[in-house]
Each structure stands twice: as structure tokens, then as C-alpha cells.
Design a protein around this motif. Structure first.
Motif, PDB file in Angstrom:
ATOM      1  N   HIS A  17       0.842  -1.143  -0.029  1.00 62.04           N
ATOM      2  CA  HIS A  17       0.138   0.032  -0.024  1.00 62.04           C
ATOM      3  C   HIS A  17       0.965   1.169  -0.047  1.00 62.04           C
ATOM      4  O   HIS A  17       1.878   1.185   0.738  1.00 62.04           O
ATOM      5  CB  HIS A  17      -0.988   0.211   1.248  1.00 62.04           C
ATOM      6  CG  HIS A  17      -1.885  -1.377   1.118  1.00 62.04           C
ATOM      7  ND1 HIS A  17      -2.752  -1.287   0.078  1.00 62.04           N
ATOM      8  CD2 HIS A  17      -1.928  -2.199   1.971  1.00 62.04           C
ATOM      9  CE1 HIS A  17      -3.648  -2.387   0.534  1.00 62.04           C
ATOM     10  NE2 HIS A  17      -3.052  -3.104   1.447  1.00 62.04           N
ATOM     11  N   GLY A  18       0.574   2.259  -0.765  1.00 61.36           N
ATOM     12  CA  GLY A  18       1.209   3.540  -0.893  1.00 61.36           C
ATOM     13  C   GLY A  18       0.980   4.005  -2.232  1.00 61.36           C
ATOM     14  O   GLY A  18      -0.279   4.626  -2.474  1.00 61.36           O
ATOM     15  N   GLY A  19       1.874   4.411  -3.254  1.00 58.22           N
ATOM     16  CA  GLY A  19       1.639   5.061  -4.416  1.00 58.22           C
ATOM     17  C   GLY A  19       1.630   3.982  -5.560  1.00 58.22           C
ATOM     18  O   GLY A  19       1.376   2.863  -5.205  1.00 58.22           O
ATOM     19  N   ASN A  20       1.966   4.549  -6.744  1.00 57.93           N
ATOM     20  CA  ASN A  20       2.176   3.681  -7.561  1.00 57.93           C
ATOM     21  C   ASN A  20       3.487   2.808  -7.621  1.00 57.93           C
ATOM     22  O   ASN A  20       3.308   1.595  -8.450  1.00 57.93           O
ATOM     23  CB  ASN A  20       2.428   4.589  -9.093  1.00 57.93           C
ATOM     24  CG  ASN A  20       0.971   5.065  -9.462  1.00 57.93           C
ATOM     25  OD1 ASN A  20      -0.215   4.387  -9.245  1.00 57.93           O
ATOM     26  ND2 ASN A  20       1.001   6.242 -10.348  1.00 57.93           N
ATOM     27  N   GLU A  21       4.324   3.079  -6.807  1.00 59.96           N
ATOM     28  CA  GLU A  21       5.582   2.239  -6.582  1.00 59.96           C
ATOM     29  C   GLU A  21       4.862   0.507  -6.090  1.00 59.96           C
ATOM     30  O   GLU A  21       5.627  -0.495  -6.193  1.00 59.96           O
ATOM     31  CB  GLU A  21       6.319   2.644  -5.668  1.00 59.96           C
ATOM     32  CG  GLU A  21       5.947   2.480  -4.224  1.00 59.96           C
ATOM     33  CD  GLU A  21       5.030   3.682  -3.712  1.00 59.96           C
ATOM     34  OE1 GLU A  21       4.469   3.506  -2.383  1.00 59.96           O
ATOM     35  OE2 GLU A  21       4.722   4.412  -4.458  1.00 59.96           O
ATOM     36  N   VAL A  22       3.481   0.435  -5.750  1.00 57.68           N
ATOM     37  CA  VAL A  22       3.255  -0.898  -5.026  1.00 57.68           C
ATOM     38  C   VAL A  22       2.312  -1.343  -6.178  1.00 57.68           C
ATOM     39  O   VAL A  22       1.801  -2.521  -6.077  1.00 57.68           O
ATOM     40  CB  VAL A  22       2.244  -0.808  -3.902  1.00 57.68           C
ATOM     41  CG1 VAL A  22       2.930  -0.144  -2.912  1.00 57.68           C
ATOM     42  CG2 VAL A  22       1.068   0.051  -4.136  1.00 57.68           C
ATOM     43  N   ASP A 328      -0.179  -1.663 -20.032  1.00 56.49           N
ATOM     44  CA  ASP A 328       1.252  -1.538 -19.393  1.00 56.49           C
ATOM     45  C   ASP A 328       1.353  -0.055 -18.754  1.00 56.49           C
ATOM     46  O   ASP A 328       2.269   0.260 -17.982  1.00 56.49           O
ATOM     47  CB  ASP A 328       2.466  -1.471 -20.349  1.00 56.49           C
ATOM     48  CG  ASP A 328       2.710  -3.255 -20.556  1.00 56.49           C
ATOM     49  OD1 ASP A 328       2.281  -3.841 -19.809  1.00 56.49           O
ATOM     50  OD2 ASP A 328       3.356  -3.653 -21.585  1.00 56.49           O
ATOM     51  N   ASP A 329       0.363   0.909 -19.238  1.00 56.69           N
ATOM     52  CA  ASP A 329       0.566   2.182 -18.622  1.00 56.69           C
ATOM     53  C   ASP A 329      -0.375   2.481 -17.611  1.00 56.69           C
ATOM     54  O   ASP A 329      -1.056   3.479 -17.582  1.00 56.69           O
ATOM     55  CB  ASP A 329       0.139   3.256 -19.837  1.00 56.69           C
ATOM     56  CG  ASP A 329       1.270   3.426 -20.838  1.00 56.69           C
ATOM     57  OD1 ASP A 329       2.476   2.801 -20.715  1.00 56.69           O
ATOM     58  OD2 ASP A 329       0.888   3.910 -22.034  1.00 56.69           O
ATOM     59  N   ILE A 330      -0.413   1.666 -16.656  1.00 55.37           N
ATOM     60  CA  ILE A 330      -1.343   1.792 -15.424  1.00 55.37           C
ATOM     61  C   ILE A 330      -0.929   2.633 -14.609  1.00 55.37           C
ATOM     62  O   ILE A 330      -1.795   3.489 -14.124  1.00 55.37           O
ATOM     63  CB  ILE A 330      -1.355   0.430 -14.756  1.00 55.37           C
ATOM     64  CG1 ILE A 330      -2.324   0.483 -13.515  1.00 55.37           C
ATOM     65  CG2 ILE A 330       0.093  -0.194 -14.195  1.00 55.37           C
ATOM     66  CD1 ILE A 330      -3.886   0.690 -13.733  1.00 55.37           C
ATOM     67  N   HIS A 331       0.124   3.157 -14.480  1.00 56.96           N
ATOM     68  CA  HIS A 331       0.499   4.133 -13.350  1.00 56.96           C
ATOM     69  C   HIS A 331      -0.007   5.579 -14.224  1.00 56.96           C
ATOM     70  O   HIS A 331      -0.628   6.200 -13.275  1.00 56.96           O
ATOM     71  CB  HIS A 331       2.248   4.324 -13.453  1.00 56.96           C
ATOM     72  CG  HIS A 331       2.786   3.255 -12.612  1.00 56.96           C
ATOM     73  ND1 HIS A 331       4.038   3.043 -12.160  1.00 56.96           N
ATOM     74  CD2 HIS A 331       2.217   2.086 -12.083  1.00 56.96           C
ATOM     75  CE1 HIS A 331       4.382   1.908 -11.628  1.00 56.96           C
ATOM     76  NE2 HIS A 331       3.105   1.470 -11.356  1.00 56.96           N
ATOM     77  N   ALA A 332       0.093   5.717 -15.423  1.00 56.82           N
ATOM     78  CA  ALA A 332      -0.338   7.000 -15.992  1.00 56.82           C
ATOM     79  C   ALA A 332      -1.976   6.980 -15.909  1.00 56.82           C
ATOM     80  O   ALA A 332      -2.502   8.003 -15.641  1.00 56.82           O
ATOM     81  CB  ALA A 332       0.186   7.151 -17.481  1.00 56.82           C
ATOM     82  N   ALA A 333      -2.463   5.844 -16.050  1.00 53.08           N
ATOM     83  CA  ALA A 333      -4.130   5.874 -15.980  1.00 53.08           C
ATOM     84  C   ALA A 333      -4.374   6.136 -14.564  1.00 53.08           C
ATOM     85  O   ALA A 333      -5.381   6.919 -14.334  1.00 53.08           O
ATOM     86  CB  ALA A 333      -4.572   4.295 -16.464  1.00 53.08           C
ATOM     87  N   LEU A 334      -3.499   5.471 -13.589  1.00 50.65           N
ATOM     88  CA  LEU A 334      -4.182   5.730 -12.061  1.00 50.65           C
ATOM     89  C   LEU A 334      -3.732   7.485 -11.756  1.00 50.65           C
ATOM     90  O   LEU A 334      -4.554   8.096 -11.276  1.00 50.65           O
ATOM     91  CB  LEU A 334      -3.338   5.170 -11.217  1.00 50.65           C
ATOM     92  CG  LEU A 334      -3.518   3.490 -11.280  1.00 50.65           C
ATOM     93  CD1 LEU A 334      -2.380   2.787 -10.425  1.00 50.65           C
ATOM     94  CD2 LEU A 334      -4.991   3.440 -10.548  1.00 50.65           C
ATOM     95  N   ASP A 335      -2.750   7.862 -12.499  1.00 46.04           N
ATOM     96  CA  ASP A 335      -2.527   9.262 -12.071  1.00 46.04           C
ATOM     97  C   ASP A 335      -3.561  10.310 -12.763  1.00 46.04           C
ATOM     98  O   ASP A 335      -4.115  11.126 -12.121  1.00 46.04           O
ATOM     99  CB  ASP A 335      -1.180   9.750 -12.683  1.00 46.04           C
ATOM    100  CG  ASP A 335      -0.010   9.223 -12.075  1.00 46.04           C
ATOM    101  OD1 ASP A 335      -0.127   8.810 -10.603  1.00 46.04           O
ATOM    102  OD2 ASP A 335       1.184   9.202 -12.442  1.00 46.04           O
ATOM    103  N   HIS A 336      -4.124   9.770 -13.909  1.00 50.17           N
ATOM    104  CA  HIS A 336      -5.157  10.664 -14.457  1.00 50.17           C
ATOM    105  C   HIS A 336      -6.347  10.507 -13.668  1.00 50.17           C
ATOM    106  O   HIS A 336      -6.952  11.654 -13.482  1.00 50.17           O
ATOM    107  CB  HIS A 336      -5.360   9.990 -16.049  1.00 50.17           C
ATOM    108  CG  HIS A 336      -6.341  10.971 -16.782  1.00 50.17           C
ATOM    109  ND1 HIS A 336      -6.109  12.240 -16.772  1.00 50.17           N
ATOM    110  CD2 HIS A 336      -7.253  10.575 -17.296  1.00 50.17           C
ATOM    111  CE1 HIS A 336      -7.240  12.718 -17.618  1.00 50.17           C
ATOM    112  NE2 HIS A 336      -7.818  11.604 -18.039  1.00 50.17           N
ATOM    113  N   LEU A 337      -7.014   9.333 -13.292  1.00 50.06           N
ATOM    114  CA  LEU A 337      -7.831   9.356 -12.555  1.00 50.06           C
ATOM    115  C   LEU A 337      -7.803  10.010 -11.140  1.00 50.06           C
ATOM    116  O   LEU A 337      -8.712  10.785 -10.692  1.00 50.06           O
ATOM    117  CB  LEU A 337      -8.293   7.855 -11.988  1.00 50.06           C
ATOM    118  CG  LEU A 337      -9.409   7.668 -11.296  1.00 50.06           C
ATOM    119  CD1 LEU A 337     -10.650   7.866 -11.786  1.00 50.06           C
ATOM    120  CD2 LEU A 337      -9.461   6.083 -10.811  1.00 50.06           C
ATOM    121  N   GLU A 338      -6.762  10.047 -10.535  1.00 50.79           N
ATOM    122  CA  GLU A 338      -6.398  10.596  -9.152  1.00 50.79           C
ATOM    123  C   GLU A 338      -6.585  12.200  -9.468  1.00 50.79           C
ATOM    124  O   GLU A 338      -6.922  13.029  -8.674  1.00 50.79           O
ATOM    125  CB  GLU A 338      -4.991  10.349  -8.650  1.00 50.79           C
ATOM    126  CG  GLU A 338      -4.771  10.643  -7.238  1.00 50.79           C
ATOM    127  CD  GLU A 338      -3.801   9.903  -6.796  1.00 50.79           C
ATOM    128  OE1 GLU A 338      -3.728   9.630  -5.489  1.00 50.79           O
ATOM    129  OE2 GLU A 338      -2.727   9.668  -7.255  1.00 50.79           O
TER     130      GLU A 338
END
Length: 351
Positions: A17-22, A328-338
Motif C-alpha cells: 500500500h502506498g503510491g504507484n510504486e506498489v 502497461d501504462d497503468i501508472h499513467a492511468a491511475l495518475d489521470h484518475l487521481e
């Protein structure tokens, strides 16, 4: 148990649990399909606020790590029981994300959304951010033919949630007026689409003029900037002092006072979220003097999903997709949602 010799599939997992690093894209071994289960090749899935919650903490939700993320999905049937009368390999389908126990008193009386042991994909069990997923056959529904993969996937959470809120809980009628807070988010846009599809009058709010303009282009009758205007006063102005029949709310504390003050006598407020806080003033005097009704709601039953899909087929409704990302761009997708800047659903292309 696992399938011997089967290649691993790609899946997006939270490892802590944390940020995109997890959040990691990793190889995951596909379990053996049990009788009564359906294996679905996922073609698209969309992100929901709970994906951020599970990444950040998952507090209060029983889960294990690592766990595959994701609630909703659309894809094709890879394997099912030969005796299944409704599903066949290659069929295009949508997944309902709430696996109910089918045994508790609530399931027995037909309201599985209240199931005491319900397990949500991506929360209590592995989810849909994967190349394949296996779920009970009762969770798999035919995809409306006119929808793209991401559009179809979006129905499983946001539109099902909005359907139960508007029609099962608040019982919105075509001649009534509904106030929808926070337009731009998936569930609020779903509410706007569904309310307009039955002919109801709609008032929407946002803190951004650009989102309000887009909502009006989709048919919203009135739009209020909640950053620069008093929502309740604006609602009274455009309803000749009467107020609205239904408030659709998923914001929480920041919107609660305006929501309560915007209701007509005998009005209904339905809520499914508390992103700005869950302890607003109750305003009890207003509730009993004006005889208001307040409903809590989450997701929806298989029966409600069946009804929603039939409605979508008949009306040609298409969920709004803001942006699609490669798997594979899940981090960018999560950032956009956030970021909260999206207008519609953030989706992942899987296959």
C-alpha cells in the motif's frame, strides 16, 4: 490449483500500500477453472475510485497481497461448462463485479447487493486487470452489440451503481427533476445519461466550467459552478423556488448542506460516496419538517444489471470514455484518475 503447462498471464497487482510504486505489471499463473465458472479473455477494463483506495490503503476491506486490481471488464468467453445454456466460447460478455454468497437472507430475498458475504473483484478477491479472469457463471452477461469494449466494461460499476440509485432507490420518474453533483466523474455522468434517457429534467454541478459545458452538450438542462455559485440558491432559482425531487450525491460532506437545501418537500437524496468526508451535519430538523428521504446505495444486483443492459440495448446509450491507456501504462492511468480532470471513464486496453 493451477493449469500445468499453461503460460502465465499478465496482470496488474498491488504488492503493498502506498503510491504507484506498489502497482506492478507482472506474470500471474492462471488457476484451473472450476465447474460453474467461466474464463473470460479480458478485452478492456476501466478504473474506479476504489482502485485508488485499494492502492493507497485498502483499510477496512479484507484482502490479501499481492492482489490483482480492477472491478469491471468486458471480453470474450474462453471456456465455460458445456452444459451452460446461456454462454458459449467466443461470446462477447460483461462481468458483474459483486460475487454474492446466494445463501444469506438478503440473497434469498433477491437483493444480493446487501449480501453479508459479498466479495467484490479487485477488493476481496483478484480482479479484472488481467489478460484473463475466472468468475462464477452468474457474474457473466451478454455484451450489448453496439458498444465498444471500454464502453461495455464501464457499465459494470458506474452505470449499474447509478441505475440502482436512480431507479431502485430514489424511484426517479420521467416528469421529475434530479440534481447531480460532481459531473465529470463516471457515476455522475452515468446518472445524467440515464436520467435524460427517461426524460427527466437534470441539473448538474461541477467546479469547472469546461465540464459543465460538456454536460450541457450531453443534454443537462441546467449547470451550476459549485465553486463560484451557491448551489442551493441556483437550484431554487431554476425551479421557481420548489427544489428538486431527487439529489444524486457521491461527494460527501462538502456537498451535503447544499444537497439537503436543494430538495423539494418530500424529496429523496441518494448517496454512494463520501470522497470529501463522511460526517456532515445531519440537518435533522429539515429532514423531518420537509419529510425528506435519504438512501444509501452501492453497486446493484444481477437483476438490476440485467435490466440496465436491456435498457442500454433499447436506447442505444453509450458510456462516456475519457481516455484509454495501454495495459502497461497503468501508472499513467491511475495518475489521470487521481487528478480528477477526467470527463468520463478512464479505461485500459487489455487485448
Amino acid at each position: 490449483m493451477h493449469i500445468d503447462g499453461e503460460p502465465d498471464m499478465k496482470a496488474i497487482c498491488i504488492t503493498g500500500h502506498g503510491g504507484n510504486e506498489v502497482v506492478e505489471v507482472r506474470e500471474h499463473q492462471l488457476p484451473e477453472r472450476a465447474p460453474g465458472e467461466v474464463r473470460v479473455q479480458v478485452r478492456a477494463t476501466t478504473l474506479n475510485q476504489v482502485d485508488l483506495y485499494m492502492r493507497n490503503s485498502g483499510a477496512g476491506i479484507t484482502h490479501r497481497l499481492p492482489q490483482i486490481m480492477g472491478l469491471d471488464a468486458a471480453g470474450t468467453v474462453e471456456a465455460c461448462d458445456a452444459s451452460d445454456p446461456w454462454l458459449t466460447p467466443g461470446q462477447e460478455v460483461i462481468i458483474h463485479p459483486g460475487v454474492a454468497c446466494q445463501r444469506c437472507e438478503y440473497c434469498q430475498r433477491g437483493d444480493s447487493a446487501l449480501c453479508k458475504r459479498i466479495q467484490f473483484l479487485g477488493e476481496h478477491r483478484d480482479g479484472t486487470f488481467a489478460e484473463s479472469i475466472q468468475v462464477p457463471a452468474t457474474q457473466v452477461f451478454p455484451k450489448p452489440a453496439h458498444l465498444g469494449w471500454a464502453e461495455a466494461a464501464a457499465l459494470g460499476v458506474t452505470h449499474l451503481t447509478a441505475w440502482r440509485m436512480l431507479f431502485s432507490k430514489a424511484c426517479l420518474k420521467p416528469w421529475e427533476t434530479v440534481l447531480v453533483f460532481g459531473i465529470g466523474g463516471g457515476v455522475s455522468l452515468a446518472a445524467l445519461q440515464l436520467a435524460k434517457a427517461i426524460g427527466a429534467r437534470t441539473i448538474v454541478t461541477s467546479r469547472e466550467d469546461a465540464k459543465l459545458e460538456r454536460a450541457q452538450a450531453l443534454g443537462a438542462d441546467h449547470a451550476i459552478n459549485s465553486k463560484t455559485h451557491d448551489v442551493a440558491k441556483e437550484v431554487m432559482a431554476c425551479t421557481n423556488g420548489r427544489g428538486v425531487d431527487v439529489v444524486f450525491e457521491n461527494v460527501g460532506a462538502a456537498a451535503w448542506s447544499s444537497a439537503m437545501k436543494s430538495l423539494a418537500r418530500g424529496g429523496r437524496l441518494v448517496t454512494c460516496g463520501a470522497t470529501t468526508g463522511d460526517q456532515p451535519g445531519a440537518d435533522l430538523r429539515r429532514i423531518f419538517v420537509r419529510q425528506l428521504q435519504i438512501f444509501g446505495s452501492s453497486l446493484g444486483t444481477a437483476g438490476e444489471f440485467h435490466d440496465l443492459l436491456g435498457f442500454v440495448e433499447r436506447t442505444g446509450l453509450r458510456p462516456i470514455i475519457d481516455r484509454e491507456y495501454p495495459f502497461d501504462d497503468i501508472h499513467a492511468a491511475l495518475d489521470h484518475l487521481e487528478s480528477g480532470t477526467q470527463f468520463g471513464k478512464v479505461a485500459l486496453r487489455v487485448g
